[in-house]
Design an enzyme around this catalytic site. Structure first.
Site, PDB file in Angstrom:
ATOM      1  N   LYS A 174       9.779 -33.797   1.365  1.00 41.05           N
ATOM      2  CA  LYS A 174      11.225 -33.680   1.155  1.00 41.05           C
ATOM      3  C   LYS A 174      11.425 -33.144  -0.261  1.00 41.05           C
ATOM      4  CE  LYS A 174      14.761 -35.133  -0.130  1.00 41.05           C
ATOM      5  NZ  LYS A 174      15.577 -34.342  -1.055  1.00 41.05           N
ATOM      6  N   GLU A 249       6.000 -41.397 -10.016  1.00 35.89           N
ATOM      7  CA  GLU A 249       5.989 -40.665 -11.291  1.00 35.89           C
ATOM      8  C   GLU A 249       7.432 -40.529 -11.730  1.00 35.89           C
ATOM      9  OE1 GLU A 249       3.386 -40.098 -12.885  1.00 35.89           O
ATOM     10  OE2 GLU A 249       1.828 -40.285 -11.372  1.00 35.89           O
ATOM     11  N   GLU A 385      16.939 -41.623 -20.915  1.00 31.77           N
ATOM     12  CA  GLU A 385      16.463 -40.251 -20.692  1.00 31.77           C
ATOM     13  C   GLU A 385      17.656 -39.318 -20.544  1.00 31.77           C
ATOM     14  OE1 GLU A 385      14.765 -39.249 -16.839  1.00 31.77           O
ATOM     15  OE2 GLU A 385      13.100 -38.267 -17.844  1.00 31.77           O
TER      16      GLU A 385
HETATM   17  P1  NAD Z   1      15.840 -37.976  -8.384  1.00 34.09           P
HETATM   18  O1  NAD Z   1      15.200 -39.315  -8.466  1.00 34.09           O
HETATM   19  O2  NAD Z   1      17.306 -37.895  -8.331  1.00 34.09           O
HETATM   20  O3  NAD Z   1      15.316 -37.196  -7.088  1.00 34.09           O
HETATM   21  C1  NAD Z   1      13.961 -36.944  -6.844  1.00 34.09           C
HETATM   22  C2  NAD Z   1      13.763 -36.757  -5.355  1.00 34.09           C
HETATM   23  O4  NAD Z   1      14.032 -37.987  -4.692  1.00 34.09           O
HETATM   24  C3  NAD Z   1      14.682 -35.731  -4.716  1.00 34.09           C
HETATM   25  O5  NAD Z   1      13.988 -35.027  -3.716  1.00 34.09           O
HETATM   26  C4  NAD Z   1      15.763 -36.601  -4.091  1.00 34.09           C
HETATM   27  O6  NAD Z   1      16.400 -36.007  -3.005  1.00 34.09           O
HETATM   28  C5  NAD Z   1      14.951 -37.801  -3.641  1.00 34.09           C
HETATM   29  N1  NAD Z   1      15.705 -39.048  -3.472  1.00 34.09           N
HETATM   30  C6  NAD Z   1      16.847 -39.438  -4.100  1.00 34.09           C
HETATM   31  N2  NAD Z   1      17.234 -40.654  -3.635  1.00 34.09           N
HETATM   32  C7  NAD Z   1      16.318 -41.044  -2.719  1.00 34.09           C
HETATM   33  C8  NAD Z   1      16.158 -42.198  -1.908  1.00 34.09           C
HETATM   34  N3  NAD Z   1      17.046 -43.197  -1.927  1.00 34.09           N
HETATM   35  N4  NAD Z   1      15.104 -42.269  -1.088  1.00 34.09           N
HETATM   36  C9  NAD Z   1      14.195 -41.266  -1.050  1.00 34.09           C
HETATM   37  N5  NAD Z   1      14.289 -40.138  -1.783  1.00 34.09           N
HETATM   38  C10 NAD Z   1      15.338 -40.030  -2.618  1.00 34.09           C
HETATM   39  O7  NAD Z   1      15.223 -37.152  -9.589  1.00 34.09           O
HETATM   40  P2  NAD Z   1      15.593 -35.667 -10.021  1.00 34.09           P
HETATM   41  O8  NAD Z   1      16.924 -35.699 -10.681  1.00 34.09           O
HETATM   42  O9  NAD Z   1      15.348 -34.733  -8.885  1.00 34.09           O
HETATM   43  O10 NAD Z   1      14.467 -35.368 -11.111  1.00 34.09           O
HETATM   44  C11 NAD Z   1      14.592 -35.674 -12.445  1.00 34.09           C
HETATM   45  C12 NAD Z   1      13.822 -36.932 -12.773  1.00 34.09           C
HETATM   46  O11 NAD Z   1      12.466 -36.786 -12.383  1.00 34.09           O
HETATM   47  C13 NAD Z   1      13.787 -37.231 -14.252  1.00 34.09           C
HETATM   48  O12 NAD Z   1      13.983 -38.612 -14.454  1.00 34.09           O
HETATM   49  C14 NAD Z   1      12.383 -36.842 -14.658  1.00 34.09           C
HETATM   50  O13 NAD Z   1      11.886 -37.506 -15.793  1.00 34.09           O
HETATM   51  C15 NAD Z   1      11.616 -37.212 -13.442  1.00 34.09           C
HETATM   52  N6  NAD Z   1      10.348 -36.498 -13.379  1.00 34.09           N
HETATM   53  C16 NAD Z   1       9.190 -37.208 -13.571  1.00 34.09           C
HETATM   54  C17 NAD Z   1       7.979 -36.554 -13.558  1.00 34.09           C
HETATM   55  C18 NAD Z   1       6.687 -37.300 -13.755  1.00 34.09           C
HETATM   56  O14 NAD Z   1       5.649 -36.728 -13.468  1.00 34.09           O
HETATM   57  N7  NAD Z   1       6.708 -38.536 -14.205  1.00 34.09           N
HETATM   58  C19 NAD Z   1       7.947 -35.173 -13.345  1.00 34.09           C
HETATM   59  C20 NAD Z   1       9.150 -34.490 -13.166  1.00 34.09           C
HETATM   60  C21 NAD Z   1      10.349 -35.162 -13.175  1.00 34.09           C
END
Ligand code: NAD
Length: 481
Positions: A174, A249, A385
């Site tokens: 996804k 992550e 963040e």
């Molecule tokens: P997000 O958590 O909003 O979304 C990430 C993914 O999860 C998306 O595909 C989203 O559709 C899905 N998602 C959202 N709610 C969900 C749920 N209830 N159940 C299952 N899936 C769900 O994050 P984002 O805004 O897309 O990304 C930014 C964040 O990601 C930042 O906090 C960043 O630090 C983090 N990030 C971490 C790493 C790492 O390796 N640690 C790498 C890149 C980004």
């Protein structure tokens, strides 16, 4: 007619069950340029069913054959490098030059790395004297769920699916609804490369709907998730009671510690990269810069001078350093944090405002690279963040203080140190509570090394054997002699 992204299920590109689509924005113009499926649990159920069916054949295929197919997909990505880079830039707002030099090459490197890694993957045997032989069997788990974010869309999508597929799992992925295009193009390459039907399935849609249905599905044995900490908590709360394997992550608030004995020019130049690459939308960006007091004024003055040379603009222009933020709401969030920083007593040394890029990009979501001084390390700006082109600078007196400041947030993803003193580099690296420490460099990656965060930056390690092991069940077999 506007392009419609399709789900990739059972080897076919298909519409969502709901027949509903959502708007997909080009962040550099603020305009809708394509549509993506609004998938729900019906699409997830369908994808998991075909993935489950495909598992027996895929997991028993000789690893060399699995590897060859993944290598073929990597070749096709390399062939289509320009098209992928352009698509990712339009979809995400990042400079096309960055997509071409970093994101897309890394995506094919991920596939090649795990394709060859799986061939060399071996398990242990322990000889217990003359009494027994113990050996460890690693067998692919079954259907794996891979959920990825928008910031490095193809890079992180492939970072998850490649080890899963190489280990012999089948996958339902996804991608982020905010940056779905390159995963769609990737689906097309899987068909071209002859990936057997059902081995990889890509379901587009909202996290709260399609993503959550994937996490909740009882036949999905593991969830590999990269995204925000709040989402990670939610996923863990669903997956943990089902005893699924989970790798999370999550977010970061990474320190960048500059000691007075650093190589000054390198520290400044790399800090520009670690602060503002991809508009600061990399989880590994160093957003809190701590500088030893005796170097503070010199560092800050040179750093700000170089920040002011960065160009914010059309991501398709080769000279652009910072493109657009991902969405209107993320733009509002970043600008909100800049306002908060002022209320908390911060002084904006440079940047601080939205940028209006004339012409094609006048409706885009651009922000100036922003440097803020004068804040306490405990204030909200320095604790949460922001995930944008905003960094704070703070002085410190001693090594102990630098470590204390570095460790003063709930996050622990990565840290960067700048010092020419070898003993200090080892001492500080051991004390800073982050899963990845870079000394005199940033974002230097060897894909064999464990990757992941401490504290609220996540659990589990990706990369190398850790990633291949994650997608397998481990069993020990003891034979009494
Ligand atoms: P997000 O958590 O909003 O979304 C990430 C993914 O999860 C998306 O595909 C989203 O559709 C899905 N998602 C959202 N709610 C969900 C749920 N209830 N159940 C299952 N899936 C769900 O994050 P984002 O805004 O897309 O990304 C930014 C964040 O990601 C930042 O906090 C960043 O630090 C983090 N990030 C971490 C790493 C790492 O390796 N640690 C790498 C890149 C980004």
């Amino acid at each position: 007619m506007m392009e419609r992204i399709l789900n990739y299920i059972g080897g076919e590109l298909i519409a969502p069950e709901s027949k509903e689509y959502m708007d997909n924005y080009d962040p550099s113009t603020g305009l809708v340029y394509s549509l993506l499926p609004d998938s729900d649990e019906r699409d997830i159920r369908k994808a998991v069913a075909v993935a489950d069916k495909a598992f027996a054949a895929w997991s028993s295929l000789a690893v060399e054959k699995r590897s060859a197919i993944l290598q073929r997909i990597a070749d096709l990505i390399d062939r289509d490098l320009d098209a992928f880079a352009l698509a990712e830039s339009i979809d995400n707002g990042k400079p096309v030059s960055l997509a071409k030099s970093l994101d897309i090459p890394r995506a094919s490197a991920n596939l090649r790395f795990f394709a060859s890694g799986a061939i060399h993957f071996s398990s242990d045997a322990n000889i217990t004297g003359k009494e027994a032989i113990n050996y460890t069997l690693q067998t692919p788990l079954g259907v794996a769920g891979c959920i990825s974010p928008w910031n490095l869309p193809l890079y992180l999508f492939t970072w998850k699916i490649a080890p899963a597929l190489a280990a012999g799992c089948t996958v339902v992925a996804k991608p982020s609804e905010l940056s779905p295009m390159t995963a769609y193009l990737f689906s097309k390459l899987c068909i071209e490369a002859g990936l057997p039907k059902g081995v990889l399935n890509v379901v587009h849609g909202l996290g709260s709907k399609a993503g959550q249905a994937l996490v909740e599905h009882p036949e999905v044995k593991a969830i590999s998730f990269t995204g925000g900490t709040v989402t990670g908590k939610k996923i863990a709360s669903i997956a943990a009671p089902m005893f699924k394997k989970i790798s999370l992550e999550l977010g970061g608030k990474n320190p960048n510690i500059i000691f007075a004995d650093c190589n000054f020019d390198q520290a400044v130049a790399t800090s520009i990269q670690s602060s503002f690459s991809n508009q600061g939308e990399i989880c590994l960006c160093g957003s809190r810069i701590f500088v030893e007091r005796i170097l503070y004024d010199k560092f800050v003055s040179e750093f700000v001078k170089q920040v002011e040379k960065l160009s914010v603009g059309d991501p398709l222009e080769p000279s652009t350093n910072l493109g657009a933020l991902i969405s209107q709401s993320h733009l509002n969030k970043v600008l909100g944090y800049i306002e908060l920083a002022k209320q908390e007593g911060g002084k904006i040394l440079t940047g601080g405002t939205q940028v209006k890029v004339p012409g094609r990009c006048e409706g885009g979501y651009f922000v100036e690279p922003t440097v803020i001084a004068g804040l306490d390390h405990r204030c909200t700006t320095n604790q949460e963040e922001i995930f944008g082109p905003v960094v704070t600078v703070m002085p410190f007196e001693t090594e102990e203080e630098a470590i204390r400041l570095a460790n003063s947030t709930p996050y622990g993803l990565s840290a960067t140190l700048w010092t020419e003193n070898l003993k200090r580099a080892h001492r500080v690296s051991a004390e800073v509570k982050s899963g990845i420490i870079w000394v005199n460099c940033w974002l230097f990656r060897d894909l064999r090394t464990p990757f992941g965060g401490m504290k609220q930056s996540g659990v589990g390690r990706e990369g190398g054997w850790d990633a291949l092991k994650f997608f397998t069940d481990t069993k020990n077999i003891c034979i009494r002699l």
